[in-house]
Design an enzyme around this catalytic site. Structure first.
Site, mmCIF file in Angstrom:
data_model
loop_
_atom_site.group_PDB
_atom_site.id
_atom_site.type_symbol
_atom_site.label_atom_id
_atom_site.label_comp_id
_atom_site.label_asym_id
_atom_site.label_seq_id
_atom_site.Cartn_x
_atom_site.Cartn_y
_atom_site.Cartn_z
ATOM 1 N N SER A 1 0.817 -1.217 0.000
ATOM 2 C CA SER A 1 0.000 0.000 0.000
ATOM 3 C C SER A 1 0.848 1.263 0.000
ATOM 4 C CB SER A 1 -0.894 0.007 1.248
ATOM 5 O OG SER A 1 -1.585 1.235 1.359
ATOM 6 N N TYR B 1 -2.313 5.194 -4.256
ATOM 7 C CA TYR B 1 -3.468 6.078 -4.120
ATOM 8 C C TYR B 1 -3.070 7.371 -4.810
ATOM 9 C CZ TYR B 1 -6.440 3.457 -0.913
ATOM 10 O OH TYR B 1 -7.296 2.541 -0.373
ATOM 11 N N THR C 1 -5.561 2.282 -7.174
ATOM 12 C CA THR C 1 -6.872 2.071 -6.545
ATOM 13 C C THR C 1 -7.754 3.279 -6.853
ATOM 14 O OG1 THR C 1 -5.871 0.738 -4.830
ATOM 15 C CG2 THR C 1 -8.047 1.639 -4.353
ATOM 16 N N ARG D 1 -15.790 -1.727 2.275
ATOM 17 C CA ARG D 1 -15.425 -0.579 3.118
ATOM 18 C C ARG D 1 -15.784 0.747 2.453
ATOM 19 N NH1 ARG D 1 -11.660 -1.994 6.817
ATOM 20 N NH2 ARG D 1 -10.325 -0.160 6.747
ATOM 21 N N HIS E 1 -13.462 -3.257 -2.390
ATOM 22 C CA HIS E 1 -12.676 -2.770 -1.252
ATOM 23 C C HIS E 1 -13.140 -3.442 0.052
ATOM 24 C CE1 HIS E 1 -9.696 0.602 -0.664
ATOM 25 N NE2 HIS E 1 -9.987 0.381 0.595
ATOM 26 N N LYS F 1 -7.504 -1.141 -9.671
ATOM 27 C CA LYS F 1 -8.183 -1.853 -8.576
ATOM 28 C C LYS F 1 -9.441 -1.115 -8.159
ATOM 29 C CE LYS F 1 -7.400 -3.552 -3.817
ATOM 30 N NZ LYS F 1 -8.065 -2.662 -2.893
ATOM 31 N N GLY G 1 -14.001 -10.542 0.343
ATOM 32 C CA GLY G 1 -14.813 -11.616 0.911
ATOM 33 C C GLY G 1 -14.146 -12.981 0.930
HETATM 34 C C1 LIG Z 1 -7.649 -2.294 7.189
HETATM 35 C C2 LIG Z 1 -7.715 -2.247 5.684
HETATM 36 C C3 LIG Z 1 -6.934 -1.309 5.017
HETATM 37 C C4 LIG Z 1 -6.962 -1.280 3.611
HETATM 38 N N1 LIG Z 1 -6.117 -0.410 2.958
HETATM 39 C C5 LIG Z 1 -6.081 -0.431 1.609
HETATM 40 C C6 LIG Z 1 -5.132 0.341 0.911
HETATM 41 O O1 LIG Z 1 -4.289 1.016 1.495
HETATM 42 N N2 LIG Z 1 -5.170 0.325 -0.441
HETATM 43 C C7 LIG Z 1 -6.078 -0.440 -1.153
HETATM 44 O O2 LIG Z 1 -6.083 -0.426 -2.382
HETATM 45 N N3 LIG Z 1 -6.965 -1.210 -0.501
HETATM 46 C C8 LIG Z 1 -6.974 -1.238 0.846
HETATM 47 N N4 LIG Z 1 -7.841 -2.069 1.504
HETATM 48 C C9 LIG Z 1 -8.736 -2.965 0.724
HETATM 49 C C10 LIG Z 1 -8.036 -4.321 0.438
HETATM 50 O O3 LIG Z 1 -6.994 -4.166 -0.491
HETATM 51 C C11 LIG Z 1 -9.019 -5.342 -0.133
HETATM 52 O O4 LIG Z 1 -9.665 -4.804 -1.274
HETATM 53 C C12 LIG Z 1 -10.075 -5.800 0.876
HETATM 54 O O5 LIG Z 1 -9.506 -5.944 2.158
HETATM 55 C C13 LIG Z 1 -10.677 -7.138 0.441
HETATM 56 O O6 LIG Z 1 -11.729 -7.504 1.283
HETATM 57 P P1 LIG Z 1 -11.614 -8.569 2.493
HETATM 58 O O7 LIG Z 1 -10.691 -7.962 3.513
HETATM 59 O O8 LIG Z 1 -13.004 -8.665 2.989
HETATM 60 O O9 LIG Z 1 -11.088 -9.829 1.913
HETATM 61 C C14 LIG Z 1 -7.815 -2.144 2.897
HETATM 62 C C15 LIG Z 1 -8.590 -3.085 3.589
HETATM 63 C C16 LIG Z 1 -8.535 -3.150 4.968
HETATM 64 C C17 LIG Z 1 -9.338 -4.209 5.670
HETATM 65 O O1 LIG Z 2 -9.144 1.813 5.046
HETATM 66 C C1 LIG Z 2 -9.038 1.571 3.845
HETATM 67 O O2 LIG Z 2 -9.759 0.728 3.284
HETATM 68 C C2 LIG Z 2 -8.058 2.278 3.042
HETATM 69 O O3 LIG Z 2 -7.932 1.970 1.907
HETATM 70 C C3 LIG Z 2 -7.251 3.355 3.637
HETATM 71 C C4 LIG Z 2 -7.532 4.677 3.294
HETATM 72 C C5 LIG Z 2 -6.784 5.693 3.899
HETATM 73 C C6 LIG Z 2 -5.804 5.406 4.824
HETATM 74 C C7 LIG Z 2 -5.539 4.079 5.171
HETATM 75 C C8 LIG Z 2 -6.254 3.045 4.566
#
Ligand SMILES: Cc1cc2nc3c(=O)[nH]c(=O)nc-3n(C[C@H](O)[C@H](O)[C@H](O)COP(=O)(O)O)c2cc1C
Ligand SMILES: O=C(O)C(=O)c1ccccc1
Length: 389
Positions: free
Chosen positions: A127, A151, A177, A286, A283, A259, A314
């Site tokens: 990330s 990002y 992303t 989220r 994502h 993504k 998932g």
């Molecule tokens: C705590 C957390 C932080 C995340 N941070 C990023 C990120 O920095 N960049 C990004 O593209 N996706 C981020 N994601 C999304 C993940 O890459 C991914 O799409 C997602 O976790 C998949 O779903 P799952 O955790 O239910 O398997 C984050 C997800 C979580 C849970």
């Molecule tokens: O939380 C997230 O899903 C994510 O992608 C993120 C966004 C900003 C800062 C840290 C993580």
């Protein structure tokens, strides 16, 4: 040819010797173990999602609607789970999805995940939000190729700088992303005041960047929290649009992977704008909370272009990996499960989670008679009948 089922056999033999694995095997146990060690607000940040979290739940439940037809006596004693991705061969079809708070979940978390990537051959999508620099993370990945997740910041020079650094550090591709140019409505984080994000822990790629340092220096002298304030000003890019993808296409000769695509129309656009690949993802529920699971979106995204389509959101088990592959994913991303492994047991925890998922996928292919990933076609999947049937 790797038979990941050997890992499961290893656990079995250890069990026969009276030893239990360090981590719970099933996802629910893993999440419960993370509850024990992570502070509740940070746990809420990782475990939570947008709105009522319905999309997040559907992401998981969607897998239960599909079943793989068991085939017997087909000679599946040797399985081949290796895949080719963007010109490189990987021993298995999974990758670690980018997670921006690894360093908050565990000290040196980003580097621990990178080390788990080095020993398992499972690529890490690193990330932008990281407590170690992208150069340090790349080094810790060893011989396993890695991908850098960008990002796009609201400053084109910073964007270019991050991409050039990722190229120089030896990443095998840039993952852009596009679904998080602003954070979604996340009740758990709104209630906790977004504490984890405000720790300023995961900003090392910014702090170490010459262009970002210029932006910080432009703040009024003596401004408290200048780094965090500068970051808050450039993190999101509200005007993000397809011409930004054109600019990134110009900015790098590395494979460019987009993504956060769920609609087939957007997959076509990604192709028109020069993408080499797509990650079908919502994502992890989220961000958008429209109520469609990512898995439901996968077949149409796969059908829309000839581009390789990766998938996440998932995935909790090896059987989920197999089903996503059968629905056309070229590789499948693991998100929260490896974060929980990291939280509980560091690099060894990540390794156990990944090997467990691979062992289950491998054994499912063995017992259901699918020796190669090419055998996992949509026709191998059937809709699960309801209880009345
Ligand atoms: C705590 C957390 C932080 C995340 N941070 C990023 C990120 O920095 N960049 C990004 O593209 N996706 C981020 N994601 C999304 C993940 O890459 C991914 O799409 C997602 O976790 C998949 O779903 P799952 O955790 O239910 O398997 C984050 C997800 C979580 C849970
Ligand atoms: O939380 C997230 O899903 C994510 O992608 C993120 C966004 C900003 C800062 C840290 C993580």
């Amino acid at each position: 040819m790797a038979n990941f089922g050997d890992y499961q056999m290893g656990i079995y033999l250890a069990g026969a010797a009276g030893r239990k694995p360090a981590l719970p095997i099933a996802f629910e146990g893993l999440e419960a173990a993370a509850h024990q060690v992570l502070d509740p607000e940070l746990l809420g940040y990782v475990a939570g999602g947008a709105g009522d979290e319905r999309t997040q739940r559907l992401n998981v439940e969607a897998f239960a609607q599909w079943g793989l037809m068991p085939r017997m006596l087909v000679g599946a004693a040797q399985r081949d789970l290796s895949v080719e991705l963007f010109g490189q061969r990987f021993p298995s079809p999974i990758f670690m999805s980018p997670v921006g708070v690894l360093g908050a979940c565990r000290e040196d978390g980003d580097l621990a995940v990178a080390r788990a990537s080095a020993v398992t051959g499972v690529p890490m999508f690193a990330s932008t939000l990281s407590a170690a620099t992208l150069e340090q993370v790349r080094l810790a990945q060893g011989a396993t190729p890695g991908f850098f997740q960008l990002y796009p910041p609201n400053d084109p020079e910073l964007s270019q700088s991050l991409v050039s650094r990722a190229e120089a550090a030896g990443y095998a591709g840039i993952v852009v992303t596009v679904d998080t140019w602003v954070n979604g409505w996340r009740p758990r984080d709104l209630s906790s005041g977004y504490i984890p994000m405000l720790r300023g822990l995961c900003l090392e790629n910014y702090r170490s960047d010459p262009r970002f340092q210029e932006l910080v220096a432009a703040q009024p002298a003596g401004q408290a929290g200048a780094v965090e304030l500068t970051w808050a000003g450039i993190f999101g890019r509200p005007t993000l649009n397809w011409s930004d993808i054109d600019a990134l296409r110009e900015a790098t000769s590395l494979p460019l992977i987009i993504k956060g695509i769920c609609a087939p129309e957007d997959a076509k656009k990604a192709q028109d704008h020069g993408a080499d690949g797509i990650i079908c993802s919502n994502h992890g529920g989220r961000q958008a909370n429209g109520g469609l699971s990512a898995l439901q979106c996968l077949p149409a995204v796969v059908g829309a272009t000839g581009l390789p389509v990766l998938f996440d959101s998932g995935v909790r088990s090896g059987t989920d990996v197999v089903k996503a592959l059968a629905l056309g994913a070229r590789a499948v991303g693991i998100g929260r499960p490896y974060v929980y492994g990291l939280t509980v047991a560091g690099a060894a925890g990540v390794e156990q989670v990944l090997r467990g998922i691979l062992a289950e996928a491998d054994l499912l292919m063995a017992v259901d008679g699918y020796a190669a990933i090419a055998d996992l076609v949509p026709e191998a999947l059937h809709r699960v009948a309801g209880p009345a049937a």
